[in-house]
Motif scaffolding. Sequence first.
Motif, PDB file in Angstrom:
ATOM      1  N   SER A  45       0.792  -1.234   0.000  1.00 29.62           N
ATOM      2  CA  SER A  45       0.000   0.000   0.000  1.00 29.62           C
ATOM      3  C   SER A  45       0.828   1.289   0.000  1.00 29.62           C
ATOM      4  O   SER A  45       0.259   2.370  -0.151  1.00 29.62           O
ATOM      5  N   HIS A  46       2.140   1.187   0.161  1.00 31.42           N
ATOM      6  CA  HIS A  46       2.991   2.376   0.204  1.00 31.42           C
ATOM      7  C   HIS A  46       4.234   2.180  -0.654  1.00 31.42           C
ATOM      8  O   HIS A  46       4.699   1.061  -0.841  1.00 31.42           O
ATOM      9  N   ASP A  47       4.769   3.292  -1.131  1.00 28.25           N
ATOM     10  CA  ASP A  47       5.976   3.248  -1.949  1.00 28.25           C
ATOM     11  C   ASP A  47       7.226   2.989  -1.115  1.00 28.25           C
ATOM     12  O   ASP A  47       8.130   2.281  -1.548  1.00 28.25           O
ATOM     13  N   PHE A  48       7.286   3.593   0.058  1.00 29.46           N
ATOM     14  CA  PHE A  48       8.467   3.512   0.910  1.00 29.46           C
ATOM     15  C   PHE A  48       8.044   3.205   2.340  1.00 29.46           C
ATOM     16  O   PHE A  48       6.998   3.653   2.797  1.00 29.46           O
ATOM     17  N   ILE A  49       8.907   2.448   3.035  1.00 31.23           N
ATOM     18  CA  ILE A  49       8.651   2.082   4.424  1.00 31.23           C
ATOM     19  C   ILE A  49       9.865   2.496   5.247  1.00 31.23           C
ATOM     20  O   ILE A  49      11.003   2.229   4.871  1.00 31.23           O
ATOM     21  N   GLU A  50       9.603   3.149   6.359  1.00 30.24           N
ATOM     22  CA  GLU A  50      10.642   3.433   7.346  1.00 30.24           C
ATOM     23  C   GLU A  50      10.389   2.504   8.521  1.00 30.24           C
ATOM     24  O   GLU A  50       9.290   2.507   9.092  1.00 30.24           O
ATOM     25  N   ILE A  51      11.388   1.698   8.863  1.00 30.22           N
ATOM     26  CA  ILE A  51      11.269   0.823  10.027  1.00 30.22           C
ATOM     27  C   ILE A  51      12.151   1.390  11.128  1.00 30.22           C
ATOM     28  O   ILE A  51      13.367   1.509  10.968  1.00 30.22           O
ATOM     29  N   HIS A  52      11.522   1.762  12.238  1.00 31.01           N
ATOM     30  CA  HIS A  52      12.225   2.338  13.386  1.00 31.01           C
ATOM     31  C   HIS A  52      12.487   1.234  14.405  1.00 31.01           C
ATOM     32  O   HIS A  52      11.560   0.549  14.834  1.00 31.01           O
ATOM     33  N   PHE A  53      13.743   1.093  14.795  1.00 29.62           N
ATOM     34  CA  PHE A  53      14.163  -0.008  15.658  1.00 29.62           C
ATOM     35  C   PHE A  53      14.447   0.389  17.095  1.00 29.62           C
ATOM     36  O   PHE A  53      14.479  -0.469  17.974  1.00 29.62           O
ATOM     37  N   GLU A  66      14.516 -13.651   9.754  1.00 28.29           N
ATOM     38  CA  GLU A  66      13.233 -14.068   9.171  1.00 28.29           C
ATOM     39  C   GLU A  66      12.557 -12.916   8.447  1.00 28.29           C
ATOM     40  O   GLU A  66      11.950 -13.107   7.401  1.00 28.29           O
ATOM     41  N   ILE A  67      12.673 -11.728   8.971  1.00 30.43           N
ATOM     42  CA  ILE A  67      12.068 -10.574   8.289  1.00 30.43           C
ATOM     43  C   ILE A  67      12.789 -10.302   6.975  1.00 30.43           C
ATOM     44  O   ILE A  67      12.174 -10.319   5.906  1.00 30.43           O
ATOM     45  N   PHE A  68      14.081 -10.064   7.039  1.00 31.25           N
ATOM     46  CA  PHE A  68      14.797  -9.556   5.876  1.00 31.25           C
ATOM     47  C   PHE A  68      15.285 -10.660   4.947  1.00 31.25           C
ATOM     48  O   PHE A  68      15.176 -10.532   3.727  1.00 31.25           O
ATOM     49  N   GLY A  69      15.798 -11.745   5.489  1.00 29.43           N
ATOM     50  CA  GLY A  69      16.116 -12.889   4.647  1.00 29.43           C
ATOM     51  C   GLY A  69      14.844 -13.460   4.042  1.00 29.43           C
ATOM     52  O   GLY A  69      14.828 -13.890   2.889  1.00 29.43           O
ATOM     53  N   GLY A  70      13.765 -13.422   4.819  1.00 29.81           N
ATOM     54  CA  GLY A  70      12.473 -13.904   4.333  1.00 29.81           C
ATOM     55  C   GLY A  70      11.932 -13.082   3.173  1.00 29.81           C
ATOM     56  O   GLY A  70      11.282 -13.627   2.274  1.00 29.81           O
ATOM     57  N   ARG A  73      13.802 -14.453   0.255  1.00 31.28           N
ATOM     58  CA  ARG A  73      13.314 -15.786  -0.096  1.00 31.28           C
ATOM     59  C   ARG A  73      11.935 -15.740  -0.741  1.00 31.28           C
ATOM     60  O   ARG A  73      11.586 -16.601  -1.531  1.00 31.28           O
ATOM     61  N   SER A  74      11.155 -14.710  -0.424  1.00 35.94           N
ATOM     62  CA  SER A  74       9.829 -14.585  -1.037  1.00 35.94           C
ATOM     63  C   SER A  74       9.893 -13.927  -2.415  1.00 35.94           C
ATOM     64  O   SER A  74       8.873 -13.731  -3.059  1.00 35.94           O
ATOM     65  N   GLY A  75      11.108 -13.567  -2.852  1.00 35.06           N
ATOM     66  CA  GLY A  75      11.274 -13.057  -4.207  1.00 35.06           C
ATOM     67  C   GLY A  75      11.562 -11.577  -4.341  1.00 35.06           C
ATOM     68  O   GLY A  75      11.700 -11.071  -5.447  1.00 35.06           O
ATOM     69  N   MET A  76      11.655 -10.860  -3.240  1.00 38.45           N
ATOM     70  CA  MET A  76      11.930  -9.428  -3.326  1.00 38.45           C
ATOM     71  C   MET A  76      13.417  -9.207  -3.598  1.00 38.45           C
ATOM     72  O   MET A  76      14.258  -9.677  -2.838  1.00 38.45           O
ATOM     73  N   PRO A  77      13.758  -8.516  -4.668  1.00 37.57           N
ATOM     74  CA  PRO A  77      15.170  -8.272  -4.981  1.00 37.57           C
ATOM     75  C   PRO A  77      15.842  -7.338  -3.966  1.00 37.57           C
ATOM     76  O   PRO A  77      15.200  -6.460  -3.400  1.00 37.57           O
ATOM     77  N   ARG A  78      17.128  -7.548  -3.754  1.00 34.64           N
ATOM     78  CA  ARG A  78      17.889  -6.720  -2.827  1.00 34.64           C
ATOM     79  C   ARG A  78      17.766  -5.237  -3.172  1.00 34.64           C
ATOM     80  O   ARG A  78      17.651  -4.390  -2.299  1.00 34.64           O
ATOM     81  N   GLU A  79      17.807  -4.934  -4.463  1.00 32.91           N
ATOM     82  CA  GLU A  79      17.727  -3.537  -4.898  1.00 32.91           C
ATOM     83  C   GLU A  79      16.404  -2.901  -4.468  1.00 32.91           C
ATOM     84  O   GLU A  79      16.374  -1.739  -4.063  1.00 32.91           O
ATOM     85  N   GLU A  80      15.321  -3.659  -4.559  1.00 33.58           N
ATOM     86  CA  GLU A  80      14.022  -3.120  -4.149  1.00 33.58           C
ATOM     87  C   GLU A  80      13.967  -2.919  -2.644  1.00 33.58           C
ATOM     88  O   GLU A  80      13.443  -1.914  -2.165  1.00 33.58           O
ATOM     89  N   ILE A  81      14.527  -3.863  -1.896  1.00 27.15           N
ATOM     90  CA  ILE A  81      14.582  -3.702  -0.437  1.00 27.15           C
ATOM     91  C   ILE A  81      15.350  -2.428  -0.098  1.00 27.15           C
ATOM     92  O   ILE A  81      14.896  -1.609   0.704  1.00 27.15           O
ATOM     93  N   GLY A  82      16.499  -2.237  -0.750  1.00 30.57           N
ATOM     94  CA  GLY A  82      17.320  -1.056  -0.491  1.00 30.57           C
ATOM     95  C   GLY A  82      16.656   0.253  -0.868  1.00 30.57           C
ATOM     96  O   GLY A  82      16.840   1.264  -0.202  1.00 30.57           O
ATOM     97  N   LYS A  83      15.885   0.245  -1.932  1.00 34.89           N
ATOM     98  CA  LYS A  83      15.215   1.464  -2.389  1.00 34.89           C
ATOM     99  C   LYS A  83      13.970   1.793  -1.577  1.00 34.89           C
ATOM    100  O   LYS A  83      13.660   2.954  -1.343  1.00 34.89           O
ATOM    101  N   ARG A  84      13.241   0.758  -1.157  1.00 34.78           N
ATOM    102  CA  ARG A  84      11.916   0.989  -0.566  1.00 34.78           C
ATOM    103  C   ARG A  84      11.884   0.955   0.951  1.00 34.78           C
ATOM    104  O   ARG A  84      10.947   1.474   1.557  1.00 34.78           O
ATOM    105  N   ILE A  85      12.879   0.328   1.573  1.00 35.87           N
ATOM    106  CA  ILE A  85      12.861   0.182   3.025  1.00 35.87           C
ATOM    107  C   ILE A  85      14.046   0.933   3.628  1.00 35.87           C
ATOM    108  O   ILE A  85      15.195   0.672   3.300  1.00 35.87           O
ATOM    109  N   LYS A  86      13.730   1.855   4.518  1.00 33.69           N
ATOM    110  CA  LYS A  86      14.762   2.611   5.233  1.00 33.69           C
ATOM    111  C   LYS A  86      14.818   2.088   6.669  1.00 33.69           C
ATOM    112  O   LYS A  86      13.802   2.022   7.358  1.00 33.69           O
TER     113      LYS A  86
END
Length: 112
Positions: A45-53, A66-70, A73-86
């Motif tokens: 539902s969103h273009d970008f996600i900020e995860i606060h730890f 499990e979150i990030f390796g998962g 494993r579910s098919g999300m490319p590393r580049e997309e993770i890097g672009k969309r998740i802060k």
Amino acid sequence: MNKTSTKSINIGNDFSRYPVGRYRVDGDSNGERFRDDFLKPALVSHDFIEIHFDDALGYNSSFLEEIFGGLVRSGMPREEIGKRIKLVTRDDSLRLEINGYIDDAMSARKTP
């Protein structure tokens, strides 16, 4: 999505102050639940996600892997993770640890 949208997820406030475990059988505060019930719907539902730890009281490796390796494993490319998740944290070692789980999952995906 017509406009750029960002969703902020604060693990300590929105999910659990005590995140632990990989799978749902490990309790309510596990990585599988966070990824599937919080992160993946936000990515739809969103273009970008900020995860606060910083508001949770620590993270174990199985929760984070499990979150990030998962995601990998579910098919999300590393580049997309890097672009969309802060990853928002004062702890640089946590950011490095998470990136290591992503890299390891990418390497395992490429191995026949």
